[in-house]
Design a protein around this motif. Structure first.
Motif, PDB file in Angstrom:
ATOM      1  N   ILE A 141     -10.140 -20.673   3.738  1.00  0.00           N
ATOM      2  CA  ILE A 141     -11.109 -19.810   3.415  1.00  0.00           C
ATOM      3  C   ILE A 141     -10.369 -18.456   3.693  1.00  0.00           C
ATOM      4  N   GLY A 142      -9.182 -17.999   4.426  1.00  0.00           N
ATOM      5  CA  GLY A 142      -8.519 -16.730   4.245  1.00  0.00           C
ATOM      6  C   GLY A 142      -7.889 -16.684   3.051  1.00  0.00           C
ATOM      7  N   VAL A 143      -7.358 -17.551   2.353  1.00  0.00           N
ATOM      8  CA  VAL A 143      -6.579 -17.312   1.014  1.00  0.00           C
ATOM      9  C   VAL A 143      -7.673 -17.025   0.090  1.00  0.00           C
ATOM     10  N   ILE A 144      -8.643 -17.978  -0.048  1.00  0.00           N
ATOM     11  CA  ILE A 144      -9.681 -17.794  -1.289  1.00  0.00           C
ATOM     12  C   ILE A 144     -10.516 -16.376  -0.866  1.00  0.00           C
ATOM     13  N   GLY A 145     -10.713 -16.013   0.379  1.00  0.00           N
ATOM     14  CA  GLY A 145     -11.624 -14.817   0.479  1.00  0.00           C
ATOM     15  C   GLY A 145     -10.530 -13.508   0.239  1.00  0.00           C
ATOM     16  N   THR A 146      -9.344 -13.500   0.534  1.00  0.00           N
ATOM     17  CA  THR A 146      -8.395 -12.537  -0.037  1.00  0.00           C
ATOM     18  C   THR A 146      -8.335 -12.132  -1.309  1.00  0.00           C
ATOM     19  N   GLY A 201       0.816  -1.146  -0.009  1.00  0.00           N
ATOM     20  CA  GLY A 201       0.085  -0.053  -0.049  1.00  0.00           C
ATOM     21  C   GLY A 201       0.817   1.058  -0.106  1.00  0.00           C
ATOM     22  N   LEU A 202       2.069   1.264   0.505  1.00  0.00           N
ATOM     23  CA  LEU A 202       2.802   2.359   0.753  1.00  0.00           C
ATOM     24  C   LEU A 202       3.842   2.585  -0.520  1.00  0.00           C
ATOM     25  N   LEU A 203       4.146   1.506  -1.047  1.00  0.00           N
ATOM     26  CA  LEU A 203       5.214   1.615  -2.137  1.00  0.00           C
ATOM     27  C   LEU A 203       4.922   1.299  -3.421  1.00  0.00           C
ATOM     28  N   LEU A 204       3.556   0.578  -3.521  1.00  0.00           N
ATOM     29  CA  LEU A 204       3.022   0.148  -4.826  1.00  0.00           C
ATOM     30  C   LEU A 204       1.558   0.841  -4.932  1.00  0.00           C
ATOM     31  N   LYS A 205       1.151   1.407  -4.148  1.00  0.00           N
ATOM     32  CA  LYS A 205      -0.095   2.050  -3.954  1.00  0.00           C
ATOM     33  C   LYS A 205      -1.291   0.847  -4.446  1.00  0.00           C
ATOM     34  N   GLU A 206      -0.994  -0.289  -3.819  1.00  0.00           N
ATOM     35  CA  GLU A 206      -2.010  -1.265  -4.198  1.00  0.00           C
ATOM     36  C   GLU A 206      -3.174  -1.112  -3.025  1.00  0.00           C
ATOM     37  N   LYS A 207      -4.223  -0.888  -3.313  1.00  0.00           N
ATOM     38  CA  LYS A 207      -5.481  -0.403  -2.036  1.00  0.00           C
ATOM     39  C   LYS A 207      -5.995  -1.930  -1.875  1.00  0.00           C
ATOM     40  N   ALA A 208      -5.985  -2.232  -0.511  1.00  0.00           N
ATOM     41  CA  ALA A 208      -6.634  -3.356  -0.090  1.00  0.00           C
ATOM     42  C   ALA A 208      -8.092  -3.166   0.648  1.00  0.00           C
ATOM     43  N   THR A 209      -9.073  -3.964  -0.195  1.00  0.00           N
ATOM     44  CA  THR A 209     -10.450  -3.736   0.267  1.00  0.00           C
ATOM     45  C   THR A 209     -10.563  -4.447   1.681  1.00  0.00           C
ATOM     46  N   ARG A 210     -11.806  -3.841   2.274  1.00  0.00           N
ATOM     47  CA  ARG A 210     -12.097  -4.382   3.613  1.00  0.00           C
ATOM     48  C   ARG A 210     -12.142  -5.978   3.479  1.00  0.00           C
ATOM     49  N   GLY A 211     -12.818  -6.452   2.494  1.00  0.00           N
ATOM     50  CA  GLY A 211     -12.745  -7.749   2.514  1.00  0.00           C
ATOM     51  C   GLY A 211     -11.451  -8.334   2.360  1.00  0.00           C
ATOM     52  N   GLN A 212     -10.172  -7.893   1.742  1.00  0.00           N
ATOM     53  CA  GLN A 212      -9.174  -8.523   1.738  1.00  0.00           C
ATOM     54  C   GLN A 212      -8.546  -8.354   3.228  1.00  0.00           C
ATOM     55  N   LEU A 213      -8.632  -7.192   3.887  1.00  0.00           N
ATOM     56  CA  LEU A 213      -8.059  -7.209   5.279  1.00  0.00           C
ATOM     57  C   LEU A 213      -8.755  -8.215   6.159  1.00  0.00           C
ATOM     58  N   VAL A 214     -10.024  -8.381   6.089  1.00  0.00           N
ATOM     59  CA  VAL A 214     -10.751  -9.402   7.117  1.00  0.00           C
ATOM     60  C   VAL A 214     -10.309 -10.730   6.826  1.00  0.00           C
ATOM     61  N   PHE A 215      -9.865 -11.098   5.528  1.00  0.00           N
ATOM     62  CA  PHE A 215      -9.651 -12.444   5.106  1.00  0.00           C
ATOM     63  C   PHE A 215      -8.127 -12.926   5.434  1.00  0.00           C
ATOM     64  N   ILE A 216      -7.196 -11.653   5.165  1.00  0.00           N
ATOM     65  CA  ILE A 216      -5.897 -11.941   5.333  1.00  0.00           C
ATOM     66  C   ILE A 216      -5.684 -12.078   6.947  1.00  0.00           C
ATOM     67  N   SER A 217      -6.299 -11.359   7.960  1.00  0.00           N
ATOM     68  CA  SER A 217      -6.467 -11.579   9.197  1.00  0.00           C
ATOM     69  C   SER A 217      -6.980 -12.865   9.653  1.00  0.00           C
ATOM     70  N   LEU A 218      -8.006 -13.470   8.946  1.00  0.00           N
ATOM     71  CA  LEU A 218      -8.391 -14.635   9.295  1.00  0.00           C
ATOM     72  C   LEU A 218      -7.369 -15.872   9.055  1.00  0.00           C
ATOM     73  N   SER A 219      -6.681 -15.553   7.798  1.00  0.00           N
ATOM     74  CA  SER A 219      -5.776 -16.575   7.423  1.00  0.00           C
ATOM     75  C   SER A 219      -4.706 -16.631   8.569  1.00  0.00           C
TER      76      SER A 219
END
Length: 302
Positions: A288-293, A113-131
């Motif tokens: 589930i976390g990987v698929i959701g992300t 997010g800082l260097l590549l400006k890749e924006k994570a969605t709320r869904g990504q954040l939730v499922f990364i945390s889940l994984s």
């Protein structure tokens, strides 16, 4: 087969190989020192890529400018990543190391997010945390206790995780500028030169050069080092570079959590460890976390 599907297969294969590598590193540490292990590992990796180039008749043209541009990536992976990993594994258990390396997706998401400006969605954040929670839950239930581990070993593994995250981010752009073979060759060459230079230099100063070759007389060590050199070093360099050329860095990093699941499954299959219910539960959470992300991720142009 679509390019995106091939990238996912490469990412899964990468995680599978890395997951088994922890077991093989532990085997080599019973015979050789960390510096000697890294030297032999990248000797076989370099021999492997040279043979590959000879059989495929690939000729690489690498200019000084290109080498200097790829060098920072090679320093992160394999130099820094594998150095801190093997030194850390010499001091703490693989389970504790797995818990700490579960921070890779978190570091990668923040850096991307800082260097590549890749924006994570709320869904990504939730499922990364889940994984990540799936990994931590499974390893803690397996008896690991990250709070009482060796402080130095834990710190080294954390630095290894940070190096992997930086690699995921910087490789994202370089994979669009250079071929996978060029990147893999330069990374492997750097590992071969630096690790052998350090190991041989150390033995020459101490007059113990015979100890450098002594581990190669052990069959278990040779098998383990072949796996680590050809698959875990050379193979994962190619697979990760390919996956990162098609997938966002934040998506690729989540597959590293599959490695922990593979590590535990390897213990069940090869070391006759008991498979508990919490292994199954933790594995499902990780999947589930990987698929959701990846489902909620939105591709960004970088």
């Amino acid at each position: 087969m679509s390019e995106k599907r091939k990238a996912y297969i490469a990412a899964i294969s990468y995680a599978f190989i890395i997951g088994l590598s922890f077991m093989f590193v532990k085997v080599t540490l019973t015979v050789a020192s960390p510096t000697d292990i890294l030297a032999h590992r990248f000797t076989f990796a370099f021999i492997g890529i040279v043979i590959l180039m000879v059989f495929t008749k690939n000729k690489l043209t690498i200019k000084k400018y290109d080498l200097l541009k790829i060098l920072p990536l090679a320093i992160l992976y394999p130099i820094v990543f594998f150095t801190f990993q093997v030194l850390g594994l010499a001091k703490i258990s693989s389970s504790e190391a797995g818990i700490i390396q579960a921070t890779i997706p978190i570091f990668t998401l923040a850096l991307a997010g800082l260097l590549l400006k890749e924006k994570a969605t709320r869904g990504q954040l939730v499922f990364i945390s889940l994984s990540v929670l799936g990994v931590i839950y499974m390893l803690i239930m397996n008896g690991a206790n990250a709070t009482t581990g060796n402080v130095i070993g834990s710190g080294l593994i954390l630095l290894s995780a940070l190096a992997a995250s930086l690699y995921n981010v910087f490789a994202r752009r370089l994979t669009k500028q250079y071929s996978l073979l060029i990147l893999t060759y330069v990374m492997t060459l750097c590992g071969f030169v630096i690790f052998n230079g350090v190991a041989l230099g150390n033995h020459l100063m101490n007059g113990t050069i015979d100890e450098f070759f002594q581990p190669l007389t052990h069959v278990d060590f040779v098998i383990a080092i072949l796996y680590l050199g050809l698959l875990s070093s050379l193979g994962t360099s190619y697979l990760s570079n390919y996956a990162l050329s098609k997938l966002e860095a934040s998506k690729m990093s989540v597959f590293s959590n599959f490695a922990t699941l593979i590590t535990i499954l390897a213990g069940v299959l090869f070391l006759q460890e008991v498979f508990h219910l919490y292994h199954f539960i933790g594995g499902i959470i990780i999947i589930i976390g990987v698929i959701g992300t990846n489902y909620f991720g939105q591709r960004q142009v970088v």
